[in-house]
Design a protein around this motif. Structure first.
Motif, short mmCIF file in Angstrom:
data_model
loop_
_atom_site.label_atom_id
_atom_site.label_comp_id
_atom_site.label_asym_id
_atom_site.label_seq_id
_atom_site.Cartn_x
_atom_site.Cartn_y
_atom_site.Cartn_z
N ASP B 269 0.82 -1.39 -0.18
CA ASP B 269 0.14 0.13 -0.19
C ASP B 269 0.79 1.39 0.04
N VAL B 270 1.89 1.38 -0.83
CA VAL B 270 2.68 2.52 -0.94
C VAL B 270 2.49 2.91 -2.37
N GLU B 271 2.62 4.45 -2.49
CA GLU B 271 2.58 5.07 -3.96
C GLU B 271 3.70 5.83 -4.07
N SER B 287 4.35 7.71 -0.59
CA SER B 287 3.53 7.83 0.33
C SER B 287 2.96 6.42 0.82
N LEU B 289 0.21 4.40 2.83
CA LEU B 289 -1.31 4.30 3.23
C LEU B 289 -1.25 4.24 4.77
N TYR B 290 -2.40 4.92 5.51
CA TYR B 290 -2.36 4.44 6.81
C TYR B 290 -1.30 4.81 7.94
N VAL B 291 -0.16 5.49 7.23
CA VAL B 291 0.91 5.97 8.14
C VAL B 291 0.75 7.39 8.49
N ASP B 292 1.17 7.78 9.82
CA ASP B 292 1.53 9.18 10.14
C ASP B 292 2.67 9.71 9.84
N LEU B 330 -1.71 10.71 -2.66
CA LEU B 330 -1.70 10.30 -1.46
C LEU B 330 -1.02 11.59 -0.47
N SER B 331 -1.39 12.25 0.51
CA SER B 331 -0.46 13.08 0.93
C SER B 331 -0.09 12.53 2.54
N HIS B 332 -0.76 11.84 3.11
CA HIS B 332 -0.18 11.15 4.50
C HIS B 332 0.89 10.20 4.03
N ALA B 366 -1.71 1.40 14.70
CA ALA B 366 -2.72 2.29 14.17
C ALA B 366 -3.93 1.23 14.01
N GLY B 367 -3.44 -0.04 14.24
CA GLY B 367 -4.54 -1.08 14.12
C GLY B 367 -4.78 -1.54 12.83
N MET B 368 -3.96 -1.31 11.96
CA MET B 368 -4.02 -1.65 10.40
C MET B 368 -3.24 -2.89 9.99
#
Lengths: 70, 368
Positions: B269-271, B287, B289-292, B330-332, B366-368
Motif C-alpha cells: 500500500d505505497v504510492e 506515500s 497508506l495509513y501511516v502518520d 496521497l499526502s499522508h 494504528a490497528g491496520m
C-alpha cells in the motif's frame, strides 16, 4: 447509507477508519465519510484510486462519498 | 537524505569560506585597500557564478537566501512590467516562497497532471491572456522531482511577450536548465555551498524594479551588506560541483531507481509519486497508506535517516503539501528522499532494509 463520523480527527485517521468500515459496506453500496482535516479532501479520493473503490465526490463541505466496488 | 533542503558543505566551499573570511571582511564599497580586495573577491565570485550559469557577470546578483532571490525575481519582475499588466501566471507546484510573493498581487495558477508535470495547454492560455506581467515556473518539482517542460513553457511566454522566471534551486549544480527564461534564481546550500546565499539572474533587457528601498532601483542587488565570504564559497563550490555533476547524476539516479523499485516491492500500500523518468537525478517521494508522516519521520530519525515529508502533520501550516494536492496523490505517510555526493549505496541499502519494518510497526500501532 452508512455514515462514518471522523470530524475532529487528523489524517491519516479518517482514511484508516474508512478502510476498516468499508468491510461493513455491501459491494455497490455507498458510505459517507465526515472529515474536516484539510488532508481528507485529497487523501480520500487518493485512497479510492489506490484501493480500487469509487470516489463519488463531496456532496457537502467536510463530507465525502465512496462506493464499494470490491 | 534531505539534500533538497540543504546539503553538507562541499570541501571546496569550506576551504574558500575560511580563506575569504580572512580576506573578504571589508565593505567592498569603500575606497581603501582592504575594500578593494573585497571588491575583487566579489567581482570574482560574480564572474565565476556567471560562467557556471552561462550568463554575463552583470546579470548575476546575490541575495541572503534562495527564497529572497526568488521573491526578488517575482516582485521585481512584476514591478518592472507594471505598465503591461499586474498578473503573475505560475504553476500550482511552485515553492511556497514564490506562492507567498504571488499572494501579494493578482495571480493565475496553472495545474499539473498526476505525475506533477505542467499542463502546457493551460499554461499557453494563461500566459496569452491580457494583463499578464510575468510567468513563474519551477525547473523541477522540489517535492516530487518531476522535471518541468521549461523550454516549451518559455516558447509560449516568448510568443505572448511575457518574461519567464524559473526557480532553479533544485536543478543548479545537478542538471542543465533549458534556455528561454528571463529571470532565474538558485540557492547555494542546495548544491553544497554555504547557507545564506541566493543567486538571481536577470537577463539583459528584462525590466526589473527593486521591491526594496535602495539607491539603484533598477539594478538587481540586495540592500545592505552581502555575506561576501559565503558568496565566494558559493561560487567556488558551484564550479567544483558542476565538474562532478554528470557523474554524480548517473550514480544518484541509479540509487533513486533502486529506491523507487524496492519501496514499491517491499512496502504494501505505497504510492511512489512523480515522473519515474523525466525527473531530478537525486530526489524521490513516496506515500504510505495509513501511516502518520510525522511518526515515520521520527522513526527514521532514530535510525539515523534525515528525510522530509509533505504530510500535513509535518507542515508548519498543518496543511498537506500543495504539490501533492495539485497532483491528486496521497499526502499522508509521505516521505521525500533527496541524495547528495556524500550519500553511499550502503546507506541507501540500509534505508531500504529498515523501512518496511518501520512502516509495518506504525500501521500495527494504528490497528491496520
Amino acid at each position: 447509507m452508512i455514515e462514518l463520523d471522523c470530524l475532529g480527527q487528523k489524517c491519516p485517521l479518517p482514511v484508516i477508519a474508512l478502510a476498516r468500515k468499508i468491510r461493513d459496506v455491501g459491494v455497490g453500496e455507498v458510505i459517507r465519510v465526515l472529515a474536516d482535516d484539510p488532508a481528507a479532501a485529497n487523501d480520500i479520493p487518493a485512497w479510492c484510486r489506490m484501493k480500487k473503490q469509487e470516489y463519488l465526490g463531496s456532496p457537502a463541505p467536510d463530507a465525502f462519498e465512496v462506493r464499494r466496488l470490491s | 537524505m534531505d539534500a533538497a533542503s540543504a546539503v553538507p558543505l562541499h570541501p571546496v566551499a569550506a576551504e574558500a569560506l575560511v580563506a575569504a573570511l580572512a580576506d573578504g571582511w571589508a565593505d567592498p564599497a569603500r575606497l581603501y585597500s582592504a575594500s578593494r580586495r573585497a571588491q575583487q573577491l566579489r567581482d570574482a565570485a560574480h564572474a565565476a557564478l556567471a560562467e557556471a550559469l552561462g550568463v554575463r557577470p552583470d546579470e548575476v546578483s546575490l541575495w541572503p537566501s534562495g527564497t529572497a532571490a526568488a521573491q526578488a525575481a517575482v516582485l521585481g519582475g512584476l514591478a518592472g512590467r507594471a505598465r503591461r499588466g499586474d498578473t503573475l501566471v505560475h504553476s500550482a507546484i511552485e515553492h511556497s516562497a514564490v506562492l507567498h510573493a504571488a499572494a501579494r498581487g493578482r495571480a493565475a495558477e496553472v495545474g499539473v497532471d498526476r505525475l506533477g508535470r505542467l499542463d502546457l495547454d493551460a499554461w499557453d492560455r494563461a500566459v496569452s491572456a491580457p494583463g499578464v506581467a510575468l510567468a513563474g515556473l519551477i525547473s523541477a518539482s522540489h517535492e516530487v522531482g518531476t522535471l518541468q517542460p521549461v523550454a516549451a513553457a518559455a516558447d509560449y511566454c516568448a510568443e505572448a511577450g511575457v518574461p519567464l522566471f524559473v526557480d532553479a534551486a533544485q536543478s543548479i549544480g545537478r542538471v542543465p536548465v533549458p534556455p528561454g527564461w528571463s529571470l532565474l534564481s538558485a540557492s547555494a546550500h542546495k548544491w553544497g555551498g554555504p547557507p545564506g546565499v541566493g543567486v538571481l539572474v536577470v537577463r539583459k533587457g528584462v525590466r526589473w524594479i527593486s521591491p526594496y528601498p535602495q539607491d539603484d532601483l533598477y539594478r538587481p542587488g540586495v540592500p545592505g551588506a552581502l555575506d561576501l565570504p559565503a558568496a565566494v564559497a558559493a561560487a567556488a563550490s558551484l564550479r567544483a560541483v558542476l565538474g562532478e555533476a554528470q557523474a554524480e547524476a548517473v550514480r544518484l539516479s541509479a540509487l533513486v531507481d533502486r529506491i523507487r523499485e524496492r519501496v514499491a516491492a517491499t512496502v504494501p500500500d505505497v504510492e511512489v509519486v512523480g515522473d519515474p523518468v523525466q525527473r531530478l537525478p537525486h530526489l524521490v517521494t513516496f506515500s504510505c497508506l495509513y501511516v502518520d508522516g510525522e511518526a515515520l519521520l521520527h522513526a527514521l530519525d532514530r535510525q539515523g535517516f534525515a528525510v522530509s515529508s509533505g504530510s500535513s502533520c509535518t507542515a508548519s501550516t498543518l496543511r498537506p503539501s500543495h504539490v501533492l494536492e495539485a497532483m491528486g496523490v496521497l499526502s499522508h505517510g509521505n516521505v521525500r528522499i533527496s541524495l547528495h555526493r556524500g550519500t553511499t549505496a550502503a546507506e541507501v541499502d540500509r534505508f531500504l532494509a529498515v523501512l518496511p519494518g518501520l512502516v509495518a510497526a506504525i500501521r500495527a500501532e494504528a490497528g491496520m
